[in-house]
Enzyme design. Structure first.
Site, short mmCIF file in Angstrom:
data_model
loop_
_atom_site.label_atom_id
_atom_site.label_comp_id
_atom_site.label_asym_id
_atom_site.label_seq_id
_atom_site.Cartn_x
_atom_site.Cartn_y
_atom_site.Cartn_z
N VAL A 70 -2.63 7.33 -4.22
CA VAL A 70 -1.94 8.59 -4.52
C VAL A 70 -2.56 9.75 -3.75
O VAL A 70 -1.85 10.68 -3.33
CB VAL A 70 -1.92 8.87 -6.04
N GLY A 89 1.99 2.63 -9.61
CA GLY A 89 1.72 3.76 -10.47
C GLY A 89 0.90 4.81 -9.75
O GLY A 89 1.04 4.98 -8.53
N GLU A 90 0.06 5.52 -10.49
CA GLU A 90 -0.81 6.60 -9.98
C GLU A 90 -0.02 7.86 -9.62
O GLU A 90 -0.61 8.89 -9.35
CB GLU A 90 -1.59 6.18 -8.72
N GLY A 91 1.31 7.74 -9.52
CA GLY A 91 2.12 8.83 -9.00
C GLY A 91 2.62 8.54 -7.58
O GLY A 91 3.28 9.39 -6.98
#
Lengths: 360, 360
Positions: B104, B327-329
């Site tokens: 990210v 995930g993580e953004g």
């Protein structure tokens, strides 16, 4: 075709090398060490590997100076009423590109890409400047429904002009080339190329372009079907030499784009393809040198039905799928950040060892 | 729940206003005048209209200072063997975010977004700094398979903490908020939330997360199914009060994310959602204030099967679809340029009149 131009074509095709195997292997190994579950970055991972293979180095260099070349030309088939837009819009849009007001200009500014316009066959007069290059081979094609759109000589000269544009942009320091296009009626010629090179039924690859009504669409299908039938050949493949097919049913921007995407590959510079028109031109280039497709990224999938057929034929997965159908290079420019991000992952992400993160 | 926190929740939900109708109408009219066929920019057109509606102005202001908030927390259900990754990876990844080495961070640098990490429930110790905020409510949830993951009080306090983060980031000048998340085992809690709020079968919304084997996946499904069954209620809808469901089967990062996406909407700042974890949290927020969904953009579609179910339930179309499951953004940050480009189209494109281009 002049023997000199034939020699130049052969040299161009010869210069399309396979991807760099060691760089790709290095990229795959590096992906496996980065702080993420294997495969968790999805398509970014193979994109990063391909980028390393095109550039011949791992990690790949950042793409700091991308350029989109918008090839503009007119189409004699416009006379058949295949689109409600007047032909003059092609030249007017060239001026809109010059002024920076078209969609591709806006999206390119967002993405940090330069826009060049290349007139390879606009029917009207276009004045050259640093960003608008006039390489006009003829002032629009002939009507493909009554004869070849252009001579094979013209097709070859235009293709080589497109390759020159790629070379010149690379010499200016551009490190990623994006395809753009402008030409009223160009989805008609594109549909003919797609049908000819993929063998798909004309009705399945002909779309509504800029938004034609059903009666116009049927007329468009008839025109394309007749032109493709006149090519002869087997129903499941190209009828003849790719340049002959290009000359018969293509556009001048298709010819230039085919050379452009070959020239970029020869220079080991990655290409981001736009939509339907770029795809049709890519089929020509692919028929001439099949391995060239490895140097490309499919920017997006157009709403035009022939484009999905084209991407499947070329084995390319689009990076963006947002129902665009504008051309100009808009889909390629929108996808550029994805390609840049994929390369950055290989350059900048920590490894499990460097970050002290436990593996499963 | 304390009556003070209940009052704050009510005020937060009350602050989620409908989109600005006049700005949206102005945006639609402007789209029709731009130099392109109507609809040719596909999804960019409704995105631009929504952006105008969220900001309450047309053309929408540029998104010059986006920020992604990565909410980190641990999960008691980790004890059930639902993932092969050790729980310590959550805290280790917080340090990776701090050092700028995670995916990210790399993608956010590419997109020009700032990364903040918010510890709302990491089991290990996390040191605060300007970009790593410690708002820990408890050191990870309890095991949702043996009782509620947290108390309703804790869920509400964490939700309000997430709303505070949104408000503070907006006060710092951030004009677009992106969701991020980190928490080993968080796809298990996410699947439970998705099943509870959408009524979809547990087996259809539970995925392989970071890459679990089939035996672990079956264990995960059993755990989620038992937790969802314990909620009671109708099979086609939420069992109870959204905060009660959140407390029973959610994670602390889900609670904070639900507040974050409500807080952004209350501040009239657009949100770009990431994938499965953000989607599960978004379902909580949507259940509390259905109109909040209009302020969001779905960044991408995750490989996690529950995410497609979530997007359908929320009526959101993903802007990017590249098989990410990290995930993580990361998916939100990849989609950010699309949202920015859509707004730029309304601000910068020429009209037919201004460019002197003929219409069809």
């Amino acid at each position: 075709m002049s023997s000199d131009d034939r020699t130049r074509l052969a040299a161009l095709l010869e210069a399309v090398h396979p991807l760099h195997a060691q760089a790709m292997s290095d990229a795959e190994q590096r992906q496996a060490q980065l702080t993420k579950p294997a495969g968790a970055l999805g398509v970014l991972e193979p994109v990063s590997v391909r980028l390393a293979g095109v550039q011949g180095t791992c990690p790949p260099r950042p793409l700091t100076s991308p350029a989109v070349a918008v090839f503009a030309a007119d189409h004699g088939v416009h006379a058949q009423g295949v689109t409600p837009w007047p032909q003059e819009v092609t030249a007017a849009m060239v001026e809109n590109f010059r002024a920076g007001g078209a969609a591709v200009n806006v999206l390119a500014r967002q993405a940090g890409a330069e826009v060049y316009v290349v007139d390879v066959g606009v029917a009207g007069e276009v004045s050259p400047d640093d960003r608008v290059w006039v390489r006009k081979v003829r002032a629009g094609t002939a009507d493909l429904s009554v004869g070849p759109a252009m001579s094979e000589d013209e097709a070859l000269v235009t293709l080589l002009a497109g390759a020159d544009v790629a070379r010149e942009l690379v010499e200016r320091g551009h490190d990623c080339l994006l395809t753009g296009d402008m030409g009223i009626a160009n989805t008609t010629a594109s549909a003919a190329l797609v049908a000819a090179f993929t063998g798909a039924p004309v009705g399945e690859v002909t779309g509504h372009g800029t938004g034609v009504d059903d009666a116009t669409w049927r007329r468009k299908v008839e025109v394309v079907a007749a032109a493709v039938a006149a090519l002869g050949g087997a129903p499941d493949g190209p009828a003849a030499d790719p340049v002959e097919v290009l000359a018969a049913v293509g556009g001048l921007e298709h010819a230039a784009l085919a050379g452009f995407v070959l020239g970029a590959a020869a220079a080991r510079v990655p290409v981001v393809l736009d939509g339907m028109i770029a795809g049709a031109a890519a089929l020509v280039a692919h028929a001439l040198a099949p391995s060239v497709v490895d140097h490309w990224f499919a920017g997006h999938r157009s709403v035009e039905p022939g484009h999905a057929v084209t991407l499947a034929h070329l084995g390319l997965r689009p990076l963006v799928d947002l129902d665009l159908r504008l051309g100009e290079g808009t889909g390629a420019v929108l996808a550029l950040p994805v390609v840049q991000a994929a390369g950055a992952v290989l350059r900048e992400m920590a490894t499990f060892d460097s970050a002290g993160v436990a593996r499963k």
